[in-house]
Structure formats: C-alpha cells, structure tokens
Design a protein around this motif. Structure first.
Motif, PDB file in Angstrom:
ATOM      1  N   GLN A  10       0.835  -1.209   0.000  1.00  0.00           N
ATOM      2  CA  GLN A  10       0.000   0.000   0.000  1.00  0.00           C
ATOM      3  C   GLN A  10       0.870   1.259   0.000  1.00  0.00           C
ATOM      4  O   GLN A  10       0.569   2.233  -0.688  1.00  0.00           O
ATOM      5  CB  GLN A  10      -0.938  -0.016   1.213  1.00  0.00           C
ATOM      6  N   GLU A  13       2.236   1.813  -3.454  1.00  0.00           N
ATOM      7  CA  GLU A  13       1.185   2.330  -4.351  1.00  0.00           C
ATOM      8  C   GLU A  13       0.961   3.817  -4.094  1.00  0.00           C
ATOM      9  O   GLU A  13       0.857   4.618  -5.008  1.00  0.00           O
ATOM     10  CB  GLU A  13      -0.129   1.570  -4.143  1.00  0.00           C
ATOM     11  N   CYS A  68     -10.935   5.609  -6.311  1.00  0.00           N
ATOM     12  CA  CYS A  68     -11.461   6.589  -7.278  1.00  0.00           C
ATOM     13  C   CYS A  68     -10.390   7.337  -8.066  1.00  0.00           C
ATOM     14  O   CYS A  68     -10.726   8.107  -8.976  1.00  0.00           O
ATOM     15  CB  CYS A  68     -12.352   7.596  -6.561  1.00  0.00           C
ATOM     16  N   PHE A  87     -13.180   6.716  -2.535  1.00  0.00           N
ATOM     17  CA  PHE A  87     -11.970   6.758  -1.709  1.00  0.00           C
ATOM     18  C   PHE A  87     -10.780   6.339  -2.548  1.00  0.00           C
ATOM     19  O   PHE A  87     -10.917   5.688  -3.585  1.00  0.00           O
ATOM     20  CB  PHE A  87     -12.100   5.829  -0.489  1.00  0.00           C
ATOM     21  N   ASP A  88      -9.616   6.732  -2.070  1.00  0.00           N
ATOM     22  CA  ASP A  88      -8.371   6.328  -2.705  1.00  0.00           C
ATOM     23  C   ASP A  88      -7.287   6.405  -1.642  1.00  0.00           C
ATOM     24  O   ASP A  88      -7.396   7.163  -0.684  1.00  0.00           O
ATOM     25  CB  ASP A  88      -8.043   7.255  -3.885  1.00  0.00           C
ATOM     26  N   ILE A  89      -6.242   5.624  -1.852  1.00  0.00           N
ATOM     27  CA  ILE A  89      -5.151   5.592  -0.863  1.00  0.00           C
ATOM     28  C   ILE A  89      -4.262   6.837  -0.962  1.00  0.00           C
ATOM     29  O   ILE A  89      -3.526   7.160  -0.036  1.00  0.00           O
ATOM     30  CB  ILE A  89      -4.326   4.298  -1.078  1.00  0.00           C
ATOM     31  N   THR A  90      -4.362   7.557  -2.090  1.00  0.00           N
ATOM     32  CA  THR A  90      -3.427   8.649  -2.366  1.00  0.00           C
ATOM     33  C   THR A  90      -4.070  10.008  -2.078  1.00  0.00           C
ATOM     34  O   THR A  90      -5.009  10.409  -2.786  1.00  0.00           O
ATOM     35  CB  THR A  90      -2.974   8.582  -3.848  1.00  0.00           C
ATOM     36  N   ARG A 115      -8.780   6.364   2.081  1.00  0.00           N
ATOM     37  CA  ARG A 115      -9.033   5.081   2.753  1.00  0.00           C
ATOM     38  C   ARG A 115      -8.319   3.987   1.981  1.00  0.00           C
ATOM     39  O   ARG A 115      -7.874   4.209   0.861  1.00  0.00           O
ATOM     40  CB  ARG A 115     -10.535   4.745   2.772  1.00  0.00           C
ATOM     41  N   GLU A 118      -8.832  -2.469   1.313  1.00  0.00           N
ATOM     42  CA  GLU A 118      -8.933  -3.708   2.081  1.00  0.00           C
ATOM     43  C   GLU A 118      -9.695  -3.499   3.390  1.00  0.00           C
ATOM     44  O   GLU A 118     -10.110  -4.467   4.039  1.00  0.00           O
ATOM     45  CB  GLU A 118      -7.517  -4.249   2.383  1.00  0.00           C
ATOM     46  N   HIS A 138      -4.508  -3.637  -8.360  1.00  0.00           N
ATOM     47  CA  HIS A 138      -3.549  -2.914  -7.511  1.00  0.00           C
ATOM     48  C   HIS A 138      -3.678  -3.312  -6.041  1.00  0.00           C
ATOM     49  O   HIS A 138      -2.948  -2.781  -5.209  1.00  0.00           O
ATOM     50  CB  HIS A 138      -3.805  -1.403  -7.598  1.00  0.00           C
ATOM     51  N   ILE A 139      -4.640  -4.181  -5.707  1.00  0.00           N
ATOM     52  CA  ILE A 139      -4.947  -4.396  -4.286  1.00  0.00           C
ATOM     53  C   ILE A 139      -5.011  -5.886  -3.946  1.00  0.00           C
ATOM     54  O   ILE A 139      -4.928  -6.730  -4.837  1.00  0.00           O
ATOM     55  CB  ILE A 139      -6.291  -3.708  -3.916  1.00  0.00           C
ATOM     56  N   HIS A 191       2.737   4.108 -17.056  1.00  0.00           N
ATOM     57  CA  HIS A 191       1.741   3.930 -15.993  1.00  0.00           C
ATOM     58  C   HIS A 191       1.712   2.472 -15.492  1.00  0.00           C
ATOM     59  O   HIS A 191       0.698   1.773 -15.606  1.00  0.00           O
ATOM     60  CB  HIS A 191       0.343   4.364 -16.497  1.00  0.00           C
TER      61      HIS A 191
HETATM   62  C1  LIG Z   1      -5.005   2.647 -12.113  1.00  0.00           C
HETATM   63  S1  LIG Z   1      -5.501   3.780 -10.866  1.00  0.00           S
HETATM   64  C2  LIG Z   1      -7.271   3.777 -11.123  1.00  0.00           C
HETATM   65  C3  LIG Z   1      -7.921   4.962 -10.491  1.00  0.00           C
HETATM   66  C4  LIG Z   1      -9.360   5.254 -10.917  1.00  0.00           C
HETATM   67  N1  LIG Z   1     -10.272   4.208 -10.574  1.00  0.00           N
HETATM   68  C5  LIG Z   1      -9.445   5.575 -12.397  1.00  0.00           C
HETATM   69  O1  LIG Z   1     -10.175   4.901 -13.112  1.00  0.00           O
HETATM   70  O2  LIG Z   1      -8.774   6.509 -12.824  1.00  0.00           O
HETATM   71  C6  LIG Z   1      -5.292   2.845  -9.379  1.00  0.00           C
HETATM   72  C7  LIG Z   1      -5.628   3.628  -8.120  1.00  0.00           C
HETATM   73  O3  LIG Z   1      -5.601   2.732  -7.010  1.00  0.00           O
HETATM   74  C8  LIG Z   1      -5.189   3.447  -5.873  1.00  0.00           C
HETATM   75  N2  LIG Z   1      -4.808   2.422  -4.890  1.00  0.00           N
HETATM   76  C9  LIG Z   1      -3.770   1.557  -4.952  1.00  0.00           C
HETATM   77  N3  LIG Z   1      -3.803   0.720  -3.914  1.00  0.00           N
HETATM   78  C10 LIG Z   1      -4.880   1.051  -3.160  1.00  0.00           C
HETATM   79  C11 LIG Z   1      -5.450   0.537  -1.960  1.00  0.00           C
HETATM   80  N4  LIG Z   1      -4.916  -0.489  -1.321  1.00  0.00           N
HETATM   81  N5  LIG Z   1      -6.568   1.135  -1.483  1.00  0.00           N
HETATM   82  C12 LIG Z   1      -7.126   2.185  -2.131  1.00  0.00           C
HETATM   83  N6  LIG Z   1      -6.635   2.711  -3.274  1.00  0.00           N
HETATM   84  C13 LIG Z   1      -5.528   2.138  -3.783  1.00  0.00           C
HETATM   85  C14 LIG Z   1      -4.107   4.354  -6.389  1.00  0.00           C
HETATM   86  O4  LIG Z   1      -3.872   5.473  -5.563  1.00  0.00           O
HETATM   87  C15 LIG Z   1      -4.660   4.732  -7.762  1.00  0.00           C
HETATM   88  O5  LIG Z   1      -5.381   5.946  -7.690  1.00  0.00           O
END
Ligand SMILES: C[S@@+](CC[C@H](N)C(=O)[O-])C[C@H]1O[C@@H](n2cnc3c(N)ncnc32)[C@H](O)[C@@H]1O
Length: 267
Positions: A10, A13, A68, A87-90, A115, A118, A138-139, A191
């Motif tokens: 996490q 990421e 998101c 929500f997003d981790i970033t 958030r 998981e 990604h998770i 990417h």
């Molecule tokens: C490929 S991007 C997709 C983002 C968005 N859904 C879109 O369509 O543009 C992957 C996203 O997953 C987020 N991410 C990665 N690991 C995560 C986690 N464990 N929990 C929440 N978000 C996470 C990243 O910050 C990133 O914004």
C-alpha cells in the motif's frame, strides 16, 4: 489515514500515485459516456458507464467509487444523479477529485476520502452500487472483495473494469525478448506500478466465492495494439474494438483471449 498503518504494498502504491497524479493532473473531463446520447458497447469503459446508467434508471442512488483515483469517474457518476462517495489511498488524488467536482458544480454530490480498499471503515450495507475501475489489480483482491460484500446493500450491484491475463498471449507477452522492447517494469511513462498484476483465474474464483452471482464480459483482442497505433487524444470509436466485439459475440471461444473485462456481481 496514517502511513505507518499501511502495508508495504500500500505504501509503494501511495508513493507511486502521489508522483503520478502530480505529473498527470486532470483539469477537464468529458461527460460523453454518461449522457446516454451515444452507445459504445465495444469499449469496456463506455460499456461500464452504460451498466452504471442502467442501475440509476432502476432506482439505485448511493454509489461508491472504489479506488477513485483523480475522481474523474466519481464526478461523472454525480452528473448522472448519484450521491457519490469515493476513496483512494493517495491523498492528492482526493484533492484533485474535489477540485474537479467543484469545477463542474457537483461538489455537494461528491464525498471523497483517503481510505484503503482492504478496510474502508464504511458502514455495513451502505451502498446501492459499487464501481471499481482498474483498481482490483492494484490491491489484495481476496480481502477487498469481502469488504465490498460487507458495505454493499442486499440486492446491490458491484461493477469492476479490469485487466486480466489471457492464456498464450500473456505467455508470449512475458517472454524475455518481448519485455526487452516492451518493459513491464515500474514506469511513470507507461503507468505501471511495481506491484500491479493482471487478474488470473484464481482471482476470478475468489470473487465468485464471495459473489456467486457474477457476469463477465470480455474486451480487448486485436485492439490491444491501439495503444501503439492510435494517438492518446483520439476519442473517436476504435475500429479494432468493434472487430473484437463482433468476434467475441459470434466466436465465443475467443473470449478467453480478451485482456479486458467488465465484471458485474450482485449481492
Ligand atoms: C489505475 S488507478 C485507477 C484509479 C481510478 N479508478 C481511475 O479509473 O482513474 C489505481 C488507483 O488505485 C489506488 N490504490 C492503490 N492501492 C490502493 C489501496 N490499497 N486502497 C485504495 N486505493 C488504492 C491508487 O492510488 C490509484 O489511484
């Protein structure tokens, strides 16, 4: 959310997307896929939006954008009429998303927060619909899918757009002499994060275990090469995507070679 509570994956990421979002800040978005004026069932993203629109027409109102990113999709969902959480981790993705919502006059309809997928801390059965776009790879899918089940209402629907491994094609793709030319290493230009990996059969089975009511639609056969031959800003329909759609419809045995999926599960 404290970064010391994050797993190593996490943290990696979050670090990656903190930089990626800075370099690729989205300032304008198009609402074409959610206006309902045009249909592109051969494109996985347009198809996913069409599925979401249908759920709105059936009366679902509370939507969670699961991972998101920069919030562009969350704003589109708000434009349809949903009350959107995301929500997003970033953290900077969340700021970007709120700025976009503000710009399009939808700030009151979009509530984004930092958030982890998981363990989201949303309430049990909070949402009518969950949408996850390019997030599962990604998770930790096994854990996150149970979390989706927990926060989705009974009778609710979750829709995921994802990358999946295709037999043979991905074995060829992973051969050393191919990866030499088309690297799979972490890259901001391409990417690619260090830990991302396409979904495999076991991942799909893990999803099925939690959500036995599942439909999977395949995309991306010859249109894989679009990324090499089409300009990124070309928003017109892709001929190769249309050909793939035709082939998958009339030659179903080819579906297994599709590298993109839209997964629809119902609770
Ligand atoms: C490929 S991007 C997709 C983002 C968005 N859904 C879109 O369509 O543009 C992957 C996203 O997953 C987020 N991410 C990665 N690991 C995560 C986690 N464990 N929990 C929440 N978000 C996470 C990243 O910050 C990133 O914004």
């Amino acid at each position: 959310m404290d970064s010391h509570k994050l797993t190593e994956r996490q943290q990696r990421e979050r670090e990656y997307y903190s930089q990626f979002s800075d370099k690729n800040a989205v300032k304008d978005i198009t609402f074409d896929p959610v206006l309902g004026t045009e249909s592109r069932p051969w494109n996985s993203y347009w198809f996913m939006y069409e599925c979401v629109l249908r759920e709105y027409q059936k009366g679902r109102r509370t939507l969670l954008d699961f991972g998101c990113g920069n919030g562009a999709s969350a704003v589109r969902f708000a434009k349809i009429g949903f009350d959107v959480c995301g929500f997003d981790i970033t953290p900077n993705n969340i700021e970007l998303g709120h700025s976009l919502a503000e710009k399009y006059g939808l700030r009151d309809n979009v509530d984004l927060s930092v958030r982890v997928a998981e363990n989201t801390s949303y309430l049990d059965e909070q949402f009518d619909i969950i949408v996850g776009i390019d997030i599962l790879h990604h998770i930790e899918i096994k854990v996150a899918i149970k979390e989706c089940h927990r926060i989705l209402k009974n009778g609710g629907v979750a829709i995921f757009r994802e990358h999946v491994e295709a037999p043979l094609l991905d074995r060829i793709r992973n051969m050393q002499f191919i990866t030499k030319f088309f690297s799979k290493e972490k890259s901001f230009d391409n990417h690619i994060t260090e830990d991302e990996r396409k979904l495999v059969v076991d991942d799909i089975n893990d999803i099925k275990e939690v959500f036995p009511n599942i439909e999977i639609k395949r995309f991306l056969l010859f249109s894989r090469i679009d990324r090499f031959i089409r300009k990124p800003d070309n928003k017109r329909p892709s001929l190769l995507e249309k050909i793939d759609h035709f082939l998958f419809t009339y030659l179903p045995f080819l579906r297994v070679f599709g590298g993109g999926v839209v997964i629809v599960v119902r609770k």
